[in-house]
Scaffold this motif. Structure first.
Motif, mmCIF file in Angstrom:
data_model
loop_
_atom_site.group_PDB
_atom_site.id
_atom_site.type_symbol
_atom_site.label_atom_id
_atom_site.label_comp_id
_atom_site.label_asym_id
_atom_site.label_seq_id
_atom_site.Cartn_x
_atom_site.Cartn_y
_atom_site.Cartn_z
ATOM 1 N N GLU A 249 11.350 16.115 -14.609
ATOM 2 C CA GLU A 249 11.433 16.805 -15.890
ATOM 3 C C GLU A 249 11.334 15.839 -17.061
ATOM 4 O O GLU A 249 10.555 16.068 -18.005
ATOM 5 N N VAL A 250 12.100 14.745 -16.994
ATOM 6 C CA VAL A 250 12.069 13.790 -18.105
ATOM 7 C C VAL A 250 10.701 13.122 -18.190
ATOM 8 O O VAL A 250 10.192 12.845 -19.277
ATOM 9 N N LEU A 251 10.090 12.928 -17.044
ATOM 10 C CA LEU A 251 8.763 12.321 -17.025
ATOM 11 C C LEU A 251 7.737 13.270 -17.654
ATOM 12 O O LEU A 251 6.822 12.842 -18.374
ATOM 13 N N GLU A 252 7.924 14.550 -17.403
ATOM 14 C CA GLU A 252 7.053 15.567 -18.011
ATOM 15 C C GLU A 252 7.189 15.525 -19.540
ATOM 16 O O GLU A 252 6.192 15.518 -20.270
ATOM 17 N N GLU A 253 8.450 15.467 -20.002
ATOM 18 C CA GLU A 253 8.682 15.404 -21.460
ATOM 19 C C GLU A 253 8.033 14.159 -22.054
ATOM 20 O O GLU A 253 7.404 14.217 -23.118
ATOM 21 N N LEU A 254 8.179 13.035 -21.352
ATOM 22 C CA LEU A 254 7.601 11.792 -21.857
ATOM 23 C C LEU A 254 6.074 11.869 -21.872
ATOM 24 O O LEU A 254 5.430 11.350 -22.777
ATOM 25 N N THR A 255 5.510 12.517 -20.861
ATOM 26 C CA THR A 255 4.048 12.631 -20.791
ATOM 27 C C THR A 255 3.509 13.287 -22.060
ATOM 28 O O THR A 255 2.438 12.929 -22.563
ATOM 29 N N GLU A 256 4.264 14.267 -22.575
ATOM 30 C CA GLU A 256 3.817 14.980 -23.764
ATOM 31 C C GLU A 256 3.797 14.072 -24.989
ATOM 32 O O GLU A 256 2.974 14.243 -25.873
ATOM 33 N N LYS B 111 1.959 7.354 -25.236
ATOM 34 C CA LYS B 111 0.528 7.033 -25.121
ATOM 35 C C LYS B 111 0.136 6.550 -23.723
ATOM 36 O O LYS B 111 -1.046 6.560 -23.378
ATOM 37 N N GLY B 112 1.134 6.099 -22.963
ATOM 38 C CA GLY B 112 0.765 5.615 -21.633
ATOM 39 C C GLY B 112 1.976 5.084 -20.877
ATOM 40 O O GLY B 112 3.051 4.862 -21.448
ATOM 41 N N PHE B 113 1.790 4.894 -19.575
ATOM 42 C CA PHE B 113 2.873 4.454 -18.684
ATOM 43 C C PHE B 113 2.473 3.178 -17.946
ATOM 44 O O PHE B 113 1.293 2.977 -17.645
ATOM 45 N N LEU B 114 3.490 2.386 -17.653
ATOM 46 C CA LEU B 114 3.312 1.256 -16.736
ATOM 47 C C LEU B 114 4.364 1.400 -15.639
ATOM 48 O O LEU B 114 5.559 1.393 -15.916
ATOM 49 N N VAL B 115 3.920 1.567 -14.411
ATOM 50 C CA VAL B 115 4.842 1.662 -13.277
ATOM 51 C C VAL B 115 4.987 0.273 -12.677
ATOM 52 O O VAL B 115 3.985 -0.394 -12.403
ATOM 53 N N VAL B 116 6.243 -0.175 -12.508
ATOM 54 C CA VAL B 116 6.507 -1.497 -11.949
ATOM 55 C C VAL B 116 7.322 -1.341 -10.667
ATOM 56 O O VAL B 116 8.376 -0.708 -10.668
ATOM 57 N N GLU B 117 6.824 -1.894 -9.584
ATOM 58 C CA GLU B 117 7.532 -1.787 -8.302
ATOM 59 C C GLU B 117 7.400 -3.086 -7.518
ATOM 60 O O GLU B 117 6.528 -3.903 -7.795
ATOM 61 N N MET B 118 8.260 -3.229 -6.519
ATOM 62 C CA MET B 118 8.147 -4.351 -5.578
ATOM 63 C C MET B 118 7.510 -3.826 -4.287
ATOM 64 O O MET B 118 8.064 -3.923 -3.188
ATOM 65 N N ASN B 119 6.352 -3.211 -4.467
ATOM 66 C CA ASN B 119 5.523 -2.721 -3.367
ATOM 67 C C ASN B 119 4.139 -2.471 -3.958
ATOM 68 O O ASN B 119 3.898 -2.804 -5.125
ATOM 69 N N ALA B 120 3.262 -1.848 -3.176
ATOM 70 C CA ALA B 120 1.881 -1.673 -3.637
ATOM 71 C C ALA B 120 1.677 -0.360 -4.386
ATOM 72 O O ALA B 120 0.563 0.176 -4.410
ATOM 73 N N GLY B 121 2.741 0.158 -4.998
ATOM 74 C CA GLY B 121 2.586 1.376 -5.785
ATOM 75 C C GLY B 121 2.910 2.621 -4.985
ATOM 76 O O GLY B 121 2.055 3.480 -4.802
ATOM 77 N N ARG C 237 2.259 9.699 -10.895
ATOM 78 C CA ARG C 237 0.936 10.281 -11.159
ATOM 79 C C ARG C 237 0.914 11.787 -10.919
ATOM 80 O O ARG C 237 0.191 12.517 -11.587
ATOM 81 N N LEU C 238 1.742 12.231 -9.960
ATOM 82 C CA LEU C 238 1.811 13.675 -9.688
ATOM 83 C C LEU C 238 2.338 14.446 -10.894
ATOM 84 O O LEU C 238 1.953 15.586 -11.124
ATOM 85 N N VAL C 239 3.251 13.818 -11.629
ATOM 86 C CA VAL C 239 3.797 14.485 -12.816
ATOM 87 C C VAL C 239 2.825 14.346 -13.984
ATOM 88 O O VAL C 239 2.536 15.311 -14.703
ATOM 89 N N VAL C 240 2.316 13.152 -14.181
ATOM 90 C CA VAL C 240 1.469 12.888 -15.355
ATOM 91 C C VAL C 240 0.112 13.599 -15.215
ATOM 92 O O VAL C 240 -0.462 14.071 -16.202
ATOM 93 N N ARG C 241 -0.363 13.716 -14.000
ATOM 94 C CA ARG C 241 -1.594 14.465 -13.687
ATOM 95 C C ARG C 241 -2.777 14.125 -14.600
ATOM 96 O O ARG C 241 -3.472 15.014 -15.114
ATOM 97 N N GLY C 242 -2.963 12.836 -14.844
ATOM 98 C CA GLY C 242 -4.163 12.406 -15.568
ATOM 99 C C GLY C 242 -4.155 12.711 -17.060
ATOM 100 O O GLY C 242 -5.144 12.468 -17.746
ATOM 101 N N ARG C 243 -3.024 13.256 -17.558
ATOM 102 C CA ARG C 243 -3.005 13.611 -18.989
ATOM 103 C C ARG C 243 -2.835 12.381 -19.873
ATOM 104 O O ARG C 243 -3.198 12.373 -21.028
ATOM 105 N N LYS C 244 -2.198 11.349 -19.334
ATOM 106 C CA LYS C 244 -2.015 10.098 -20.072
ATOM 107 C C LYS C 244 -2.355 8.951 -19.125
ATOM 108 O O LYS C 244 -2.215 9.095 -17.896
#
Lengths: 259, 371
Positions: free
Chosen positions: B288-295, B298-308, B315-322
């Motif tokens: 939900e919060v990710l949906e609000e932020l998507t609106e 301007k963009g997201f950076l996902v940081v993980e200690m794995n290959a994403g 990406r499932l939440v953002v669905r290419g909108r940003k």
């Protein structure tokens, strides 16, 4: 018809610990006998309302439907681990597993050796019928040399498929095991001896003397392709030579129980 | 109680027994072992069962058995050991008994190494074992948070008859930080009605995960899924930093989120309007919060200690909108805040796209660094 006034006495009835329902076991299969023996022993010991059973994966997967006691159903081979978890948190309950040979001696060898070596206060009822029954008669770790199964269609070739595992002998080497014996269910005399052994095994648990296991040589007429009578004879003629009956481990404390 | 300098593994172990852990079953594996070692001393002191199992298979099935009695029980392991536990987790989920396990995640796949990683995300969050079920997965970013989430883990497990995983990056398991452990609490007094006990009350109980009749199994799966909806509605937890006026958002959990926070702070000092969303429950995911932020961003950076791995959930939440970009280190390599800062500076400077896959762009950028 003249009614005679004769005093009657019930000498035989279904143990209350057994649910009065038809089982799914095949005609001539000895699972029914071993269920009954376990039920009789628990009833005679007054432990029916203090017992938790652990069913395993195999023909006895639905054992919990046939006993009037609390039951859990383990993953394949893991019954001794699950029973360990239960017994450790409920140490005053009687806990037993009911496992077949594929479950205990193949996929579950790690769990049974672990439980026995730790001396877990469990009783294991181990059904050895020399094949995987539920899946339709494949080669088990207990399948005899030369025995034809659906996965050893030309007979078990020990050069390619290895040798049967003598479970009671193997587990008897572990110090945590207090009572490990092999009995058979192929005739009345052996059934009576099997019941005595089961009673001892549960008494071992009750007296907190260590791990106990009763291996029961059993019939599987359907998968062996035999009549029930032929299957009984096959146990006597073939299985007893590879799996001799006997007491493989009776710890000094168990011997002193003097049952 | 005063704060003390304490290692993550030890802290979680001590916190667990103080919130009423009644039995522990485990198997040694680095970097989790201090957890097991601590409980091997403390549980017997308190007269509570501790068993070092023959394997992780043994450990999780001991947990399964003990959980069937309704007691608070747990195990802990690290990635390769957790892979072995997947069978048991599926059975526990299928029997609807509560259990807690700690995964101190290390570098993989395979035997990998014993350095901190987040490569278990997919296995833990998206299943691992067979069948339709979900785990509640908590991802702390500090020793204190790990302690606090340990109490929550047991409460949620009891409340939803669910498995709760505390996914502790290897770094958090091994790191010492000042933290406060809660005082000793009494053990849970009541036995849940469903728990096996020996049918002393004349009411026979059977706990099993078998449903030979497909419609019966389907009903059970339906129950599990609707319960999961309830969990999604009520149990999402996350932490947000500098999001009010943020143009860009970093998303990261656990250690990666904590490292990203240092980078976000450094970026803020440089006048970059960036914030951080740190999921604490990675399952249920903070959609939900990710949906609000998507609106609004301007963009997201996902940081993980794995290959994403969490990247796909974002990406499932953002669905290419940003635009979504990714930065990760893998296999036990821990990113430096400077590396993340460089990625943030790149994010705000270059033209972004919603085309293609962020992993592909990241792999291309990393060719010289890793390849």
């Amino acid at each position: 018809m003249v009614m005679m006034d004769v005093p009657t006495r019930v000498v035989y009835s279904r143990p209350e610990a057994l649910d009065p329902r038809v089982t799914h076991y095949c005609p001539g299969c000895t699972h029914g006998i071993s269920h009954r023996l376990v039920a009789e022993v628990l009833e005679e010991m007054g432990e029916v309302e203090n017992t938790i059973g652990v069913a395993s994966v195999g023909c006895s997967v639905f054992a919990y439907n046939y006993f009037n006691i609390d039951f859990v159903e383990a993953a394949h081979g893991r019954a001794p681990a699950m029973a360990t978890g239960i017994k450790r948190v409920l140490p005053d309950r009687m806990v037993f597993t009911y496992q077949g040979d594929g479950d205990l001696a193949s996929i579950g060898m790690g769990e049974i050796v672990g439980a026995a070596s730790r001396g877990e206060l469990l009783t294991v009822v181990f059904i050895n019928n020399a094949n995987y029954g539920m899946t339709g008669g494949q080669m088990a770790p207990t399948t005899l040399p030369g025995q034809v199964t659906t996965s050893s269609p030309t007979g078990r070739d020990v050069k390619r498929q290895g040798y049967p595992i003598q479970t009671a002998e193997l587990l008897s080497t572990l110090d945590g095991a207090a009572y490990v014996v092999r009995r058979s269910l192929h005739n009345t005399r052996e059934v009576r001896r099997a019941k005595k052994a089961l009673r001892t095994a549960f008494e071992v648990q009750k007296h907190r003397l260590g791990f106990s296991l009763v291996e029961l040589l059993s019939t599987c007429p359907t998968n062996w392709g035999m009549s029930p009578v032929e299957a009984r004879d096959w146990v006597e003629e073939r299985m007893l030579t590879y799996y001799p009956l006997g007491d493989y481990k009776v710890s000094p404390a168990v011997a002193e129980l003097n049952l | 109680m005063a704060k003390e300098l304490i290692k993550g593994n030890t802290a979680v172990a001590e916190a667990a027994l103080r919130v009423g852990l009644e039995a522990y079953f485990g198997y040694p594996i680095t970097p989790q072992t201090e957890l097991l070692e601590h409980l091997s001393a403390r549980m017997p002191e308190l007269g509570r069962p501790f068993v070092q199992a023959e394997s992780e298979l043994g450990a999780i099935n001991m947990v399964y058995g003990a959980a069937c009695t309704g007691k608070r029980v747990m195990t802990s392991s690290s990635s390769p050991g957790v892979s072995l536990m997947m069978e048991g987790l599926s059975y526990i989920a299928g029997t609807e008994v509560p259990a807690v396990f700690v995964d101190v995640v290390r570098g993989g796949p395979g035997l990998g190494n014993i350095a901190p990683a987040q490569g278990d995300y997919n296995q833990i969050v998206h299943g691992g074992g067979h069948g339709d079920y979900h785990l509640i997965v908590l991802a702390p970013a500090s020793v204190q948070e790990a302690i606090d989430l340990t109490g929550l883990a047991f409460d949620l497990a009891d409340k939803y008859r669910s498995i709760v995983c505390i996914m502790l990056d290897g770094s958090l398991g091994q790191m010492m930080e000042p933290a406060e452990i809660p005082p000793m609490q009494p053990l849970k007094a009541e036995i849940p009605d469903w728990a096996v006990r020996g049918n002393s009350d004349g009411d026979r109980r059977i706990l099993t995960s078998i449903n030979l009749d497909p419609p019966a199994q389907e009903r059970m799966n339906y129950r599990l899924m609707t319960r999961w909806q309830e969990i999604e509605a009520n149990e999402v937890r996350f932490k947000s930093y500098y999001l009010d006026d943020a143009d860009f958002v970093v998303v990261g959990f656990g250690t990666a989120g904590r490292i990203a926070l240092s980078a976000v702070r450094a970026a803020r000092e440089k006048g970059i309007k960036i914030g951080l969303l740190r999921p604490i429950t990675v399952a249920p995911f903070p959609n939900e919060v990710l949906e609000e932020l998507t609106e609004k961003v301007k963009g997201f950076l996902v940081v993980e200690m794995n290959a994403g791995q969490m990247l796909e959930d974002v990406r499932l939440v953002v669905r290419g909108r940003k635009p979504v970009e990714f930065f990760g280190r893998m296999g036990g390599v821990v990113p430096f805040p400077d590396e993340v800062l460089t990625e943030i500076e790149r994010l705000v400077a270059v033209p972004l796209t919603t085309n293609g896959h962020p992993r592909d762009r990241w792999l291309a950028r990393m060719a010289d660094v890793i390849g």
